[in-house]
Scaffold this active site. Sequence first.
Site, PDB file in Angstrom:
ATOM      1  N   GLU A  40       0.818  -1.209   0.000  1.00  0.00           N
ATOM      2  CA  GLU A  40       0.000   0.000   0.000  1.00  0.00           C
ATOM      3  C   GLU A  40       0.854   1.262   0.000  1.00  0.00           C
ATOM      4  O   GLU A  40       0.522   2.243  -0.669  1.00  0.00           O
ATOM      5  CB  GLU A  40      -0.956   0.009   1.200  1.00  0.00           C
ATOM      6  CG  GLU A  40      -2.065  -1.056   1.142  1.00  0.00           C
ATOM      7  CD  GLU A  40      -2.991  -0.871  -0.043  1.00  0.00           C
ATOM      8  OE1 GLU A  40      -2.995   0.215  -0.651  1.00  0.00           O
ATOM      9  OE2 GLU A  40      -3.706  -1.837  -0.374  1.00  0.00           O
ATOM     10  N   GLN A  45      -0.015   6.890  -4.956  1.00  0.00           N
ATOM     11  CA  GLN A  45       0.266   7.775  -6.091  1.00  0.00           C
ATOM     12  C   GLN A  45       1.191   7.124  -7.111  1.00  0.00           C
ATOM     13  O   GLN A  45       1.980   7.798  -7.781  1.00  0.00           O
ATOM     14  CB  GLN A  45       0.891   9.087  -5.594  1.00  0.00           C
ATOM     15  CG  GLN A  45      -0.023   9.873  -4.687  1.00  0.00           C
ATOM     16  CD  GLN A  45      -1.148  10.529  -5.420  1.00  0.00           C
ATOM     17  OE1 GLN A  45      -0.980  11.564  -6.055  1.00  0.00           O
ATOM     18  NE2 GLN A  45      -2.331   9.923  -5.348  1.00  0.00           N
ATOM     19  N   THR A  46       1.122   5.801  -7.191  1.00  0.00           N
ATOM     20  CA  THR A  46       2.053   5.072  -8.044  1.00  0.00           C
ATOM     21  C   THR A  46       1.318   3.943  -8.758  1.00  0.00           C
ATOM     22  O   THR A  46       0.511   3.242  -8.150  1.00  0.00           O
ATOM     23  CB  THR A  46       3.191   4.486  -7.188  1.00  0.00           C
ATOM     24  OG1 THR A  46       3.838   5.553  -6.490  1.00  0.00           O
ATOM     25  CG2 THR A  46       4.214   3.751  -8.047  1.00  0.00           C
ATOM     26  N   TYR A 123      -6.706   6.482   3.863  1.00  0.00           N
ATOM     27  CA  TYR A 123      -6.791   5.455   2.828  1.00  0.00           C
ATOM     28  C   TYR A 123      -6.063   4.175   3.228  1.00  0.00           C
ATOM     29  O   TYR A 123      -6.613   3.068   3.204  1.00  0.00           O
ATOM     30  CB  TYR A 123      -6.248   5.957   1.472  1.00  0.00           C
ATOM     31  CG  TYR A 123      -5.959   4.770   0.601  1.00  0.00           C
ATOM     32  CD1 TYR A 123      -7.009   4.089  -0.008  1.00  0.00           C
ATOM     33  CD2 TYR A 123      -4.680   4.240   0.508  1.00  0.00           C
ATOM     34  CE1 TYR A 123      -6.779   2.932  -0.719  1.00  0.00           C
ATOM     35  CE2 TYR A 123      -4.450   3.070  -0.203  1.00  0.00           C
ATOM     36  CZ  TYR A 123      -5.496   2.431  -0.817  1.00  0.00           C
ATOM     37  OH  TYR A 123      -5.276   1.275  -1.487  1.00  0.00           O
ATOM     38  N   ASP A 141      -9.666   6.233  -2.504  1.00  0.00           N
ATOM     39  CA  ASP A 141      -8.489   6.652  -3.258  1.00  0.00           C
ATOM     40  C   ASP A 141      -8.958   7.308  -4.549  1.00  0.00           C
ATOM     41  O   ASP A 141     -10.149   7.559  -4.725  1.00  0.00           O
ATOM     42  CB  ASP A 141      -7.582   5.446  -3.543  1.00  0.00           C
ATOM     43  CG  ASP A 141      -8.179   4.546  -4.601  1.00  0.00           C
ATOM     44  OD1 ASP A 141      -9.428   4.518  -4.726  1.00  0.00           O
ATOM     45  OD2 ASP A 141      -7.417   3.870  -5.305  1.00  0.00           O
ATOM     46  N   CYS A 211     -25.824   4.153 -13.900  1.00  0.00           N
ATOM     47  CA  CYS A 211     -24.808   5.196 -13.711  1.00  0.00           C
ATOM     48  C   CYS A 211     -25.391   6.564 -14.072  1.00  0.00           C
ATOM     49  O   CYS A 211     -25.787   6.805 -15.214  1.00  0.00           O
ATOM     50  CB  CYS A 211     -23.583   4.912 -14.582  1.00  0.00           C
ATOM     51  SG  CYS A 211     -22.321   6.197 -14.492  1.00  0.00           S
TER      52      CYS A 211
END
Length: 353
Positions: A40, A45-46, A123, A141, A211
């Site tokens: 995690e 951000q990866t 998160y 996230d 949706c």
Amino acid sequence: MHFNVTIMKFSKTLVQWYLQNKRDLPWRKTQNPYYIWLSEIILQQTRVDQGMAYYFKFVEHFSTVEKLASASEEKVLKLWQGLGYYSRARNLHFSAKYIVNELNGDFPDTYNNIIKLKGVGDYTASAIASICFNEATAVVDGNVYRVLARYFNINTPINSTKGIKEFKILAQELIDPKNSGTHNQAIMEFGARMCKPQNPDCEICPLNASCLALANNKVKELPVKENKIKIRNRYFNYLVIQTEDDKTTLVKREKGIWLNLYEFPLIESLQPIDEKAIIEHEVFKEFFNKLNVSIQLFNSSMLPHKLSHQHIFTNFWVIKTPASSKFNLNWSEINNFPVSTLIDNFLKQYKTN
DNA sequence: AAGGCGTGGAC
DNA sequence: TGTCCAAGCCT
């Protein structure tokens, strides 16, 4: 009551899609909180493709939290080199020592205790608590923001205080408490693979009938994000010392970007500066006072290094000097030091010359 | 609360 | 080419 039925359907649809479409990822074969934590942090951000090799490296070098805790920070940063956001590595190492020294090596097993770890926010604490300990805390996230903003047609900016609170509450309402770990991974995988930022697969989406963004033709506008970051320009002049006996000097960065990584002595300016200004600079004088040096610009034009929040334009000045006790780092040892990608790229060029 | 913090892939 | 932004967190 009708709403509750809808909620359960939402989770069931996601989980069903997930079980049929999930990628075979190494951290999905375990519920060991140490490995989940590792994955995690690496994935913050990866992208999975970028982080995968680092996950394998860390598992191999640090198979237990004790091994991570007893390593040097330099070793941890060296393994992290190239992945960016180096505070993740520093905090990972700090928290490993905390777990070993303060928690007797026992990984915290509740959201409230997991989030006490440095580098672990809402998160990551939710992810670990749900995946490893089946605690029903919803992850939010970038994927979750996107899926929820579109499915419910919500235009509250996802990076506003209001939006952060609103989406967390909504995500929490939608989680299946009996299946929280799988639910959390399902909504994230769904966002990453189906409800993608660009060109989402709405035609084959299992949620397309309900949706709201799709119904209102708002898929491309959502999610809403505010506050575009401003990019500042910086100008770096590195003094690459090359002594006659093949020594050089590195210094450890002490603030800002690349904290605790190593680099050549640096002269920074707000605007480009020329050789004359370098030679007259105090840092230069400190290092080369009374030494007989030659100075040569290695790159033919300033090398741009573009970060998300700043553009750094760099000159590497190769400075040849006689042997001196001031410079005692062998070039052959330079690869032991953690360095930024900017320095690493230079070293690759320099050594082949 | 707003800004700092990396790198690289996709389009 | 530039722009977006990815399993966010810290101060």
